[in-house]
Design a protein around this motif. Structure first.
Motif, PDB file in Angstrom:
ATOM      1  N   GLU A 278     -91.719 -69.989 -45.178  1.00  0.00           N
ATOM      2  CA  GLU A 278     -90.296 -70.145 -44.874  1.00  0.00           C
ATOM      3  C   GLU A 278     -89.669 -68.939 -44.162  1.00  0.00           C
ATOM      4  O   GLU A 278     -88.814 -69.107 -43.268  1.00  0.00           O
ATOM      5  N   PRO A 279     -90.020 -67.686 -44.519  1.00  0.00           N
ATOM      6  CA  PRO A 279     -89.300 -66.547 -43.944  1.00  0.00           C
ATOM      7  C   PRO A 279     -89.226 -66.511 -42.419  1.00  0.00           C
ATOM      8  O   PRO A 279     -88.146 -66.227 -41.876  1.00  0.00           O
ATOM      9  N   PRO A 280     -90.298 -66.792 -41.659  1.00  0.00           N
ATOM     10  CA  PRO A 280     -90.151 -66.739 -40.197  1.00  0.00           C
ATOM     11  C   PRO A 280     -89.163 -67.767 -39.653  1.00  0.00           C
ATOM     12  O   PRO A 280     -88.500 -67.506 -38.639  1.00  0.00           O
ATOM     13  N   ARG A 281     -89.047 -68.927 -40.297  1.00  0.00           N
ATOM     14  CA  ARG A 281     -88.087 -69.924 -39.824  1.00  0.00           C
ATOM     15  C   ARG A 281     -86.658 -69.423 -40.012  1.00  0.00           C
ATOM     16  O   ARG A 281     -85.805 -69.590 -39.126  1.00  0.00           O
ATOM     17  N   ARG A 282     -86.384 -68.793 -41.136  1.00  0.00           N
ATOM     18  CA  ARG A 282     -85.050 -68.231 -41.357  1.00  0.00           C
ATOM     19  C   ARG A 282     -84.777 -67.056 -40.416  1.00  0.00           C
ATOM     20  O   ARG A 282     -83.648 -66.884 -39.928  1.00  0.00           O
TER      21      ARG A 282
END
Length: 311
Positions: A278-282
């Protein structure tokens, strides 16, 4: 026992009641966000022939992401490791989601290993012993390395040491330390500014967002690349005092005044409740929201390499 070290704002570690609530009570009550323990995270085979020879004086800094907060930083003829954790698991318990970017046995000769703090996902003693290079770290860490045969240079915040032609500065972060039952905040945590002839790079270590990023940017202007954590943030009520989410990491990047953002501390170990991928999408969404130039952000695959230099 009084805590030896505190953050710049005077804060200490999370109280045990908060740790118990997150780790035990909320888990038993089903209040924690559920996400798979594994996820697809990009990895590439490293260019070992390239990595065998560090850039010479004037050729910038070559940065290779090894996974989590582990980096191979090469500049001015030297190879440095930052927070190398290259075994299959943390303390034999938390398994890697993706293999290291460069296997331990294929690393080039290492001049020094830089260790941001004593948590087991950043200070892996068996890895450091196999590397065999001298250690640069914060105050109070010498007991960890007793009997290892490794030389240790301890630094206070804003202090520096020379590693060959390269200057290593130890700078504050917003975190805490603990390695045993009775050593809370007995060892100093922080980040590093690494300065060579033609590049200046920053590695934050583990950190929450804090005003200290502005001070680091003022003291060390012209940072060519900032290696910043974007994972281990959920649930926010518990994690925000020790880790940044992607949106906070972008603000830290702007506070630093750095030229490039390099993402780290995601996808390797399942430490908190958000999905591993999830972190790269955010990060991408926040970058778009702020209208920042795309060429200034890099989410390298594990094993990926980027060279940066002044100008």
């Amino acid at each position: 026992m009084a805590l030896r070290f505190k953050n710049l704002d005077g804060s200490g570690p999370q109280p045990f009641s908060s740790i118990f609530k997150w780790a035990v009570a909320d888990k038993l009550a089903g209040r924690r966000r559920k996400a798979p323990a594994r996820a697809e995270v990009p990895r590439v085979e490293p260019d070992l022939a390239l990595l065998a020879t560090p850039p010479a004086t004037g050729e910038g800094a070559r940065l290779t992401w090894l996974g989590h907060a582990s980096w191979l930083v090469q500049l001015d003829g030297l190879s440095l490791l930052i927070d190398p954790v290259l075994r299959d698991a943390i303390s034999g318990v938390i398994r890697r989601n993706v293999p290291p970017g460069v296997p331990l046995e294929k690393l080039p000769p290492i001049t020094a290993s830089l260790v941001s703090h004593n948590h087991y996902d950043h200070l892996d003693l068996p890895t450091l012993e196999k590397v065999g290079a001298p250690i640069v770290t914060g105050l109070g860490h010498a007991p960890v390395f007793r009997g290892s045969g490794l030389g240790v240079t301890e630094l206070d915040w804003w202090r520096s040491t020379q590693v060959g032609a390269v200057t290593v500065h130890f700078v504050p972060s917003q975190h805490w330390s603990r390695r045993g039952l009775n050593d809370v905040n007995e060892m100093l945590w922080g980040g590093f500014v690494i300065e060579g002839s033609s590049a200046r790079v920053f590695h934050s270590g583990d950190t929450a967002y804090f005003e200290g990023f502005k001070e680091i940017g003022l003291r060390y202007p012209g940072i060519d690349a900032a290696m910043l954590p974007i994972g281990a943030y959920d649930p926010a009520w518990f994690m925000r005092r020790q880790h940044m989410n992607p949106e906070e990491a972008v603000q830290a990047f702007e506070d630093l005044g750095a030229a490039r953002f390099l993402a780290m501390h995601w996808g390797t170990f399942k430490l908190t409740d958000e999905p591993l991928d999830e972190p790269p999408r955010r990060l991408d969404a926040e970058w778009t929201r702020r209208g920042l130039a795309r060429e200034r952000v890099e989410v390298l695959p594990v094993g990926g390499t980027l060279t940066v230099r002044h100008g």
